[in-house]
Scaffold this motif. Structure first.
Motif, PDB file in Angstrom:
ATOM      1  N   CYS A   8       0.749  -1.294   0.075  1.00 31.63           N
ATOM      2  CA  CYS A   8      -0.088   0.033   0.013  1.00 31.63           C
ATOM      3  C   CYS A   8       0.957   1.379  -0.012  1.00 31.63           C
ATOM      4  CB  CYS A   8      -0.894   0.052   1.157  1.00 31.63           C
ATOM      5  SG  CYS A   8      -2.015   1.349   1.211  1.00 31.63           S
ATOM      6  N   ALA A   9       2.063   1.193   0.487  1.00 25.67           N
ATOM      7  CA  ALA A   9       2.906   2.432   0.430  1.00 25.67           C
ATOM      8  C   ALA A   9       3.134   2.977  -0.834  1.00 25.67           C
ATOM      9  CB  ALA A   9       4.270   1.989   1.182  1.00 25.67           C
ATOM     10  N   THR A  10       3.244   4.345  -0.969  1.00 24.14           N
ATOM     11  CA  THR A  10       3.571   4.924  -2.234  1.00 24.14           C
ATOM     12  C   THR A  10       4.313   6.163  -2.058  1.00 24.14           C
ATOM     13  OG1 THR A  10       2.356   5.452  -4.312  1.00 24.14           O
ATOM     14  CG2 THR A  10       1.257   6.292  -2.390  1.00 24.14           C
ATOM     15  N   TYR A  11       5.004   6.541  -3.271  1.00 22.46           N
ATOM     16  CA  TYR A  11       5.822   7.686  -3.232  1.00 22.46           C
ATOM     17  C   TYR A  11       4.997   8.705  -3.946  1.00 22.46           C
ATOM     18  CZ  TYR A  11       9.294  11.145  -4.078  1.00 22.46           C
ATOM     19  OH  TYR A  11      10.170  12.399  -4.274  1.00 22.46           O
ATOM     20  N   PHE A  12       4.753   9.907  -3.548  1.00 23.44           N
ATOM     21  CA  PHE A  12       3.988  10.850  -4.258  1.00 23.44           C
ATOM     22  C   PHE A  12       4.729  12.138  -3.678  1.00 23.44           C
ATOM     23  CE2 PHE A  12       0.819  14.097  -5.623  1.00 23.44           C
ATOM     24  CZ  PHE A  12       0.259  13.539  -6.825  1.00 23.44           C
ATOM     25  N   SER A  13       5.385  12.959  -4.851  1.00 23.84           N
ATOM     26  CA  SER A  13       6.098  14.153  -4.360  1.00 23.84           C
ATOM     27  C   SER A  13       5.126  15.092  -4.012  1.00 23.84           C
ATOM     28  CB  SER A  13       6.727  14.483  -5.679  1.00 23.84           C
ATOM     29  OG  SER A  13       7.496  15.717  -5.586  1.00 23.84           O
ATOM     30  N   ASP A  14       5.747  16.288  -3.231  1.00 22.38           N
ATOM     31  CA  ASP A  14       4.829  17.318  -2.803  1.00 22.38           C
ATOM     32  C   ASP A  14       4.521  18.264  -3.929  1.00 22.38           C
ATOM     33  OD1 ASP A  14       5.017  15.928  -0.097  1.00 22.38           O
ATOM     34  OD2 ASP A  14       6.391  17.492   0.467  1.00 22.38           O
ATOM     35  N   ALA A  15       5.317  18.161  -4.923  1.00 20.90           N
ATOM     36  CA  ALA A  15       4.992  19.096  -6.017  1.00 20.90           C
ATOM     37  C   ALA A  15       4.655  18.529  -7.194  1.00 20.90           C
ATOM     38  CB  ALA A  15       6.065  20.106  -6.112  1.00 20.90           C
ATOM     39  N   LEU A  16       3.576  18.909  -7.875  1.00 19.89           N
ATOM     40  CA  LEU A  16       3.524  18.477  -9.339  1.00 19.89           C
ATOM     41  C   LEU A  16       4.500  19.144 -10.267  1.00 19.89           C
ATOM     42  CD1 LEU A  16      -0.492  18.283  -9.307  1.00 19.89           C
ATOM     43  CD2 LEU A  16       1.081  16.613  -9.128  1.00 19.89           C
ATOM     44  N   THR A  17       4.887  18.333 -11.272  1.00 18.55           N
ATOM     45  CA  THR A  17       6.097  18.792 -11.856  1.00 18.55           C
ATOM     46  C   THR A  17       5.739  18.228 -13.633  1.00 18.55           C
ATOM     47  OG1 THR A  17       7.490  18.981 -10.184  1.00 18.55           O
ATOM     48  CG2 THR A  17       8.352  19.186 -12.359  1.00 18.55           C
ATOM     49  N   PRO A  18       5.871  19.192 -14.469  1.00 14.03           N
ATOM     50  CA  PRO A  18       5.742  18.710 -15.839  1.00 14.03           C
ATOM     51  C   PRO A  18       6.986  17.752 -16.248  1.00 14.03           C
ATOM     52  CG  PRO A  18       5.444  21.106 -15.816  1.00 14.03           C
ATOM     53  CD  PRO A  18       5.909  20.441 -14.355  1.00 14.03           C
ATOM     54  N   ALA A  19       6.684  16.800 -17.032  1.00 12.47           N
ATOM     55  CA  ALA A  19       7.634  15.689 -17.237  1.00 12.47           C
ATOM     56  C   ALA A  19       8.917  16.424 -17.754  1.00 12.47           C
ATOM     57  CB  ALA A  19       7.107  14.883 -18.443  1.00 12.47           C
ATOM     58  N   LYS A  20       9.075  17.364 -18.491  1.00 16.39           N
ATOM     59  CA  LYS A  20      10.349  17.727 -18.868  1.00 16.39           C
ATOM     60  C   LYS A  20      11.303  18.457 -17.891  1.00 16.39           C
ATOM     61  CE  LYS A  20       8.566  22.336 -20.797  1.00 16.39           C
ATOM     62  NZ  LYS A  20       8.437  23.066 -21.944  1.00 16.39           N
ATOM     63  N   ALA A  21      10.386  18.908 -16.667  1.00 19.83           N
ATOM     64  CA  ALA A  21      11.160  19.410 -15.755  1.00 19.83           C
ATOM     65  C   ALA A  21      11.474  18.791 -14.472  1.00 19.83           C
ATOM     66  CB  ALA A  21       9.896  20.881 -15.084  1.00 19.83           C
ATOM     67  N   SER A  22      10.979  17.485 -14.626  1.00 22.63           N
ATOM     68  CA  SER A  22      11.107  16.540 -13.581  1.00 22.63           C
ATOM     69  C   SER A  22      12.634  16.000 -13.524  1.00 22.63           C
ATOM     70  CB  SER A  22      10.365  15.047 -13.626  1.00 22.63           C
ATOM     71  OG  SER A  22       9.097  15.522 -13.620  1.00 22.63           O
ATOM     72  N   SER A  23      13.385  15.760 -12.302  1.00 16.85           N
ATOM     73  CA  SER A  23      14.577  15.367 -12.173  1.00 16.85           C
ATOM     74  C   SER A  23      14.753  13.934 -12.474  1.00 16.85           C
ATOM     75  CB  SER A  23      15.096  15.850 -10.817  1.00 16.85           C
ATOM     76  OG  SER A  23      14.445  15.063  -9.653  1.00 16.85           O
ATOM     77  N   THR A  24      15.718  13.403 -12.830  1.00 16.30           N
ATOM     78  CA  THR A  24      16.153  11.842 -12.914  1.00 16.30           C
ATOM     79  C   THR A  24      15.774  10.948 -11.177  1.00 16.30           C
ATOM     80  OG1 THR A  24      17.365  12.220 -14.614  1.00 16.30           O
ATOM     81  CG2 THR A  24      17.751  10.036 -13.829  1.00 16.30           C
ATOM     82  N   GLU A  25      16.521  11.946 -10.637  1.00 13.83           N
ATOM     83  CA  GLU A  25      16.458  11.512  -8.976  1.00 13.83           C
ATOM     84  C   GLU A  25      14.765  11.476  -8.638  1.00 13.83           C
ATOM     85  OE1 GLU A  25      17.995  12.730  -4.834  1.00 13.83           O
ATOM     86  OE2 GLU A  25      18.120  14.049  -6.347  1.00 13.83           O
ATOM     87  N   ASP A  26      14.002  12.418  -8.870  1.00 11.64           N
ATOM     88  CA  ASP A  26      12.729  12.100  -8.496  1.00 11.64           C
ATOM     89  C   ASP A  26      11.829  10.726  -9.159  1.00 11.64           C
ATOM     90  OD1 ASP A  26      10.676  13.084  -7.073  1.00 11.64           O
ATOM     91  OD2 ASP A  26       9.602  14.032  -8.739  1.00 11.64           O
ATOM     92  N   ILE A  27      12.274  10.804 -10.272  1.00 11.82           N
ATOM     93  CA  ILE A  27      11.616   9.595 -11.316  1.00 11.82           C
ATOM     94  C   ILE A  27      12.236   8.351 -10.785  1.00 11.82           C
ATOM     95  CG2 ILE A  27      11.701   8.518 -13.558  1.00 11.82           C
ATOM     96  CD1 ILE A  27      10.324  11.112 -13.578  1.00 11.82           C
ATOM     97  N   ALA A  28      13.353   8.314 -10.371  1.00 10.40           N
ATOM     98  CA  ALA A  28      13.822   7.151  -9.707  1.00 10.40           C
ATOM     99  C   ALA A  28      13.167   6.666  -8.268  1.00 10.40           C
ATOM    100  CB  ALA A  28      15.354   7.266  -9.601  1.00 10.40           C
ATOM    101  N   ASN A  29      12.943   7.955  -7.559  1.00  7.39           N
ATOM    102  CA  ASN A  29      12.311   7.584  -6.413  1.00  7.39           C
ATOM    103  C   ASN A  29      10.998   7.062  -6.523  1.00  7.39           C
ATOM    104  OD1 ASN A  29      14.313   8.732  -4.698  1.00  7.39           O
ATOM    105  ND2 ASN A  29      13.614  10.797  -5.030  1.00  7.39           N
ATOM    106  N   TYR A  30      10.273   7.308  -7.609  1.00  3.42           N
ATOM    107  CA  TYR A  30       8.950   7.006  -7.734  1.00  3.42           C
ATOM    108  C   TYR A  30       8.837   5.414  -8.122  1.00  3.42           C
ATOM    109  CZ  TYR A  30       5.931  11.293  -7.994  1.00  3.42           C
ATOM    110  OH  TYR A  30       5.361  12.418  -7.617  1.00  3.42           O
ATOM    111  N   PHE A  31       9.723   5.220  -8.891  1.00  7.59           N
ATOM    112  CA  PHE A  31       9.993   3.997  -9.275  1.00  7.59           C
ATOM    113  C   PHE A  31      10.621   2.766  -8.247  1.00  7.59           C
ATOM    114  CE2 PHE A  31       8.610   5.208 -13.401  1.00  7.59           C
ATOM    115  CZ  PHE A  31       8.093   4.222 -13.914  1.00  7.59           C
TER     116      PHE A  31
END
Length: 293
Positions: free
Chosen positions: A119-142
């Motif tokens: 049930c645990a999930t990662y969801f960033s506090d900020a909504l960010t367009p794909a092109k402005a997302s960092s590789t680190e943030d994408i890695a955290n989600y996955f």
């Protein structure tokens, strides 16, 4: 503009949409046999996870193992559940779903698990367009939402058969985001779609297995996690009791035909049961590849 997921396209056969729990899935009418069984749930001490923990306690499950990062919320959940349901033993572990060595250690130590709920999930506090997302943030989600789910399921499957007998269940708490475009949430949407696909592969890779696998959208629930990034007036919200009771139904015998599928807690269970033949004849129906035409 207010988002209402009831307006999102869904299978035409889904005629009834529930925003709250209802008699058909209530703990008092469940066909799930909880006697002697163990629930293992991540993020089960708050929000949607706590609702699921409580619904399984209501039907008399013998043991609940709750994983959450914060010791204080674990302590409160244990206290509340054991006070209300004294016949259910609650064990808690402060850990993260993405701490793979620790999760392996805990699963081996608890030994027997009948129902696994990532049930645990990662969801960033900020909504960010794909092109402005960092590789680190994408890695955290996955890491949390995909690899974390995979690791839990793989370790769960390595456990010996439980003494309680009967089929085991994996209930992955997913999201409607897996099949939607949500501005600023590309990584979240993609990670949920990927986790759904992994669950489907686990299910279809082991067709003779006594483990049933499901992914489900719990509903539009305004949890503290959601509150961090979304205003309350953005959506029409649903009752947190709905995913808890639906999860118990999903672990029961009536839902076995949905093995490997992605469903919504808000869909009426009798409407779902009416689709049994369609599900049996179409391996892609109600999966990530679903077509609602």
């Amino acid at each position: 503009m207010t988002l209402n997921l009831r307006d999102v396209p869904r299978p035409a056969e889904m005629k009834t949409y529930h925003a709250e729990s209802y008699d058909r899935i209530s703990p008092s009418t469940t066909k799930f046999d909880a006697k002697g069984k163990t629930l293992f749930i991540t993020a089960g001490a708050t929000g949607i996870g706590y609702s699921i923990s409580e619904s399984f306690a209501q039907v008399g499950i013998a043991r609940i193992i709750i994983i959450q990062r914060r010791p204080e919320v674990l302590a409160q959940a244990k206290k509340s559940l054991e006070a209300a349901y004294p016949n259910t033993k609650v064990e808690t572990y402060a850990a993260s779903q993405s701490d793979f060595p620790r999760m392996s250690e805990i699963i081996k130590s608890v030994d027997e698990i009948d129902v696994l709920v990532p049930c645990a999930t990662y969801f960033s506090d900020a909504l960010t367009p794909a092109k402005a997302s960092s590789t680190e943030d994408i890695a955290n989600y996955f890491t949390v939402n995909v690899v974390g789910v995979f690791h839990l399921v793989k370790e769960f499957l390595a456990l010996p058969s439980t003494a309680s007998g009967g089929p085991k269940s994996v209930l992955q708490v997913s999201s409607a985001a897996a099949q939607l475009y949500i501005p600023g949430a590309s990584a979240y949407c993609a990670s949920k779609a990927a986790a759904n696909s992994i669950i489907t592969h686990f299910a279809f890779d082991e067709p003779a297995s006594n483990v049933k696998f499901f992914s489900f959208h719990p509903g539009s629930i305004y949890t503290p996690l959601v509150e961090k990034s979304l205003p309350k007036d953005l959506s029409v919200w649903e009752d947190v009791k709905l995913p808890g009771d639906f999860a118990v139904w999903l672990a029961g015998p009536e839902a076995e035909f949905l093995n490997g599928r992605f469903v919504w807690a808000s869909w009426d269970v009798d409407d779902l049961i009416a689709l049994k033949e369609k599900v049996a004849s179409d391996p892609s129906y109600l999966t990530t590849a679903v077509s609602y035409s």
